[in-house]
Design a protein around this motif. Structure first.
Motif, short mmCIF file in Angstrom:
data_model
loop_
_atom_site.label_atom_id
_atom_site.label_comp_id
_atom_site.label_asym_id
_atom_site.label_seq_id
_atom_site.Cartn_x
_atom_site.Cartn_y
_atom_site.Cartn_z
N SER A 93 4.49 32.69 28.20
CA SER A 93 5.21 33.96 28.33
C SER A 93 6.55 33.83 29.04
N LEU A 94 6.84 32.63 29.57
CA LEU A 94 8.09 32.42 30.31
C LEU A 94 9.11 31.58 29.54
N ALA A 95 8.65 30.53 28.89
CA ALA A 95 9.57 29.54 28.31
C ALA A 95 9.75 29.75 26.82
N GLY A 96 10.96 29.52 26.35
CA GLY A 96 11.26 29.56 24.93
C GLY A 96 11.47 28.15 24.41
N GLU A 97 11.77 28.02 23.14
CA GLU A 97 11.85 26.69 22.54
C GLU A 97 13.00 25.86 23.07
N ARG A 98 13.99 26.48 23.66
CA ARG A 98 15.11 25.72 24.22
C ARG A 98 15.05 25.62 25.74
N THR A 99 13.96 26.09 26.33
CA THR A 99 13.84 26.08 27.78
C THR A 99 13.34 24.72 28.27
N PRO A 100 14.10 24.04 29.13
CA PRO A 100 13.57 22.79 29.71
C PRO A 100 12.51 23.12 30.76
N VAL A 101 11.37 22.45 30.67
CA VAL A 101 10.29 22.65 31.63
C VAL A 101 10.07 21.34 32.36
N TYR A 102 10.37 21.33 33.64
CA TYR A 102 10.28 20.13 34.47
C TYR A 102 8.89 20.08 35.09
N ILE A 103 8.11 19.08 34.70
CA ILE A 103 6.71 19.04 35.09
C ILE A 103 6.36 17.69 35.70
N ASP A 104 5.73 17.74 36.87
CA ASP A 104 5.28 16.51 37.52
C ASP A 104 4.29 15.79 36.61
N MET A 105 4.42 14.47 36.56
CA MET A 105 3.59 13.68 35.65
C MET A 105 2.10 13.79 35.94
N GLU A 109 4.99 6.98 39.17
CA GLU A 109 3.96 6.94 38.15
C GLU A 109 4.62 6.77 36.80
N ALA A 110 4.20 5.76 36.06
CA ALA A 110 4.79 5.50 34.74
C ALA A 110 4.16 6.32 33.65
N ALA A 111 2.99 6.90 33.92
CA ALA A 111 2.31 7.71 32.90
C ALA A 111 1.48 8.77 33.59
N PRO A 112 1.27 9.91 32.94
CA PRO A 112 0.61 11.02 33.60
C PRO A 112 -0.89 10.80 33.79
N ILE A 113 -1.39 11.28 34.93
CA ILE A 113 -2.82 11.47 35.11
C ILE A 113 -2.99 12.96 35.25
N SER A 142 2.41 25.32 23.81
CA SER A 142 2.21 26.66 23.27
C SER A 142 3.53 27.41 23.17
N ALA A 143 4.40 27.20 24.14
CA ALA A 143 5.69 27.88 24.14
C ALA A 143 6.69 27.23 23.20
N GLY A 144 6.40 26.01 22.75
CA GLY A 144 7.36 25.27 21.95
C GLY A 144 8.57 24.86 22.76
N ALA A 145 8.39 24.75 24.07
CA ALA A 145 9.50 24.45 24.97
C ALA A 145 9.71 22.93 25.08
N GLN A 146 10.77 22.57 25.78
CA GLN A 146 11.13 21.15 25.96
C GLN A 146 10.52 20.63 27.25
N SER A 147 9.58 19.71 27.16
CA SER A 147 8.98 19.14 28.36
C SER A 147 9.88 18.04 28.92
N VAL A 148 10.11 18.08 30.22
CA VAL A 148 10.89 17.05 30.91
C VAL A 148 10.02 16.50 32.03
N PRO A 149 9.31 15.39 31.80
CA PRO A 149 8.43 14.83 32.82
C PRO A 149 9.22 14.37 34.04
N VAL A 150 8.61 14.57 35.21
CA VAL A 150 9.24 14.20 36.48
C VAL A 150 8.32 13.21 37.18
N PHE A 151 8.91 12.11 37.68
CA PHE A 151 8.12 11.15 38.45
C PHE A 151 7.36 11.88 39.55
N HIS A 152 6.13 11.43 39.79
CA HIS A 152 5.24 12.12 40.72
C HIS A 152 5.84 12.25 42.12
#
Length: 430
Positions: free
Chosen positions: A137-149, A422-426, A161-171
């Protein structure tokens, strides 16, 4: 049940057992078969990775998220019993239709909002529903979402679900987060306050400063700190005084609150919007009366019985210190979740078997709950552990330490190389 009816039921069940499901088409069947060949046969040696030995009555169970040991609390059980006897299952409909302020669900939402120091709150069917619905309900398809790995899977699924852009962030790396925001622009920043597999704590103050400085929405998942952290169990955001910089607090209440429900703490204005935009909220039935009663009773226990948090902290400190002194690589975490990150799935099964032989039962986490080849045995500590339980765990860990190949664990190798990123998400399902 009459004898004749029982006979009919027995015959019907017998017929059901004889039924044969239709064959799947090749594209679907091949996926199922890969599971059995690549994982069950090749990686697990023909065993099921989650099926160890059956615990005996006196086994030490470290699998539940009941951090405060309240699942059988008499006040909670009685509140649920009374609700069932007086209200049954209530109105079977979406909460979107419950618009009166005096509806029990909204009264409880306001009580929980006061506890975590926000304007209002939304109760959902689970933490998974809360996180997916919020991000969607917050992010659109062009919204960058910065998420801890290491963030919860439900937050990652919200991005999809939002079709947004995921931007992984080192833990737990605020500097990396800021570099990514400068590159991609304002968006949504998402973290867990306490991470669900290794018990590490997010540097919330630094993340909040960066998110606010760059005009981002800041979401903190408090699933593993709500109820367990803070003077009255209000969680880390409120206890650190960050409510003016955190836009949303979410939580699975299936942890310290022992309830099958999720929470979003938010502004009053957003709450009305959410009800008409979140697909999981619109198309799911509301929580049942006995579930609401259980949450309310659990909340009162959590606030009033602070000794449970104190006991949990004491148990956590003793066990972490004991395991660290024995050479177990658990230094990435500090809280009540202890991760024994072994590596391969076959290796973690051997470690699980060694602990179970000592009467200690943890929970194996493997892909997709962890990255590939980073399987772990998670020991979840709780306030109900006695001093004898604590000593038994430490003594058992000492007895088996030379038989579980500590030096070959992925966490040991990473610590030896001095890696902190972290090189990959847990991740974990909320």
């Amino acid at each position: 049940m009459s004898a004749s009816f029982a006979t009919v039921v027995s015959q019907s069940l017998s017929q059901l057992r004889q039924a044969k499901s239709p064959e799947l088409p090749e594209f679907a069947r091949s996926r199922v078969e890969r599971f059995y060949t690549d994982r069950v046969a090749a990686s697990w040696g023909g065993r099921h990775i989650l099926r160890g030995v059956k615990p005996e009555a006196n086994a030490l169970m470290l699998q539940s998220n009941d951090y405060l040991a309240i699942t059988r609390h008499p006040e909670i059980v009685e509140a649920q019993r009374q609700a069932l006897s007086t209200a049954g299952n209530g109105m079977m409909m979406s909460a979107i239709f419950m618009q009166q302020d005096d509806e029990p669900i909204h009264v409880l939402e306001r009580e929980l909002a006061m506890a975590v120091r926000t304007e209002d709150a939304i109760l959902c069917q689970s933490g998974y529903v809360a996180n997916v619905g919020l991000v969607q309900s917050l992010a659109g398809e062009r919204t960058p979402v910065y998420i801890d790995m290491l963030a919860h899977t439900s937050l990652w699924e919200g991005i999809k679900s939002a079709g947004a852009q995921s931007v992984p962030v080192f833990h737990n790396d605020p500097d990396y987060l800021e570099r990514q925001i400068l590159r991609h622009g304002p968006g949504v920043v998402m973290v867990d306050s306490v991470y669900s597999t290794n018990g590490s704590v997010c540097p919330l103050v630094e993340f909040a400063d960066i998110a606010n400085r760059h005009g981002c929405v800041f979401i903190v998942d408090e699933s593993h700190s709500l109820g367990t952290h803070g003077l009255n169990g209000e969680g880390l955001v409120a206890s650190l005084g960050l409510n003016d910089r955190v836009h949303f607090i979410t939580a699975s209440l299936a942890k310290a609150y022992c309830a099958r429900a999720g929470l979003i703490a938010c502004s009053r204005r957003f709450k009305q919007y959410f009800g008409f935009e979140s697909l999981p909220a619109i198309f799911s039935s509301a929580l049942l009366p006995h579930e609401l009663a259980g949450i309310e009773a659990a909340h009162h226990v959590i606030v009033s019985e602070g000794w449970r948090r104190a006991r949990l902290r004491h148990v956590t400190q003793r066990i972490r210190q004991g395991l660290t002194e024995l050479g177990y690589p658990i230094g990435e975490g500090t809280e009540q979740i202890v991760a024994l990150e072994v590596g391969s799935e076959s290796a973690v099964m051997q470690v699980r078997d060694a602990f179970e032989a000592e009467g200690i039962f943890g929970a194996i986490f493997c892909a997709p709950a962890t990255a590939k080849n980073r399987a772990l045995l998670r020991l979840t500590l709780h306030a109900g552990l006695t001093d004898a339980d604590v000593q038994h765990l430490i003594d058992a860990a000492a007895r088996i330490r030379h038989h579980v190949n500590l030096e070959d664990w992925s966490a040991t190798r990473r610590a030896r190389r001095g890696l902190t990123k972290e090189a990959a998400p847990i991740v974990e399902v909320a």
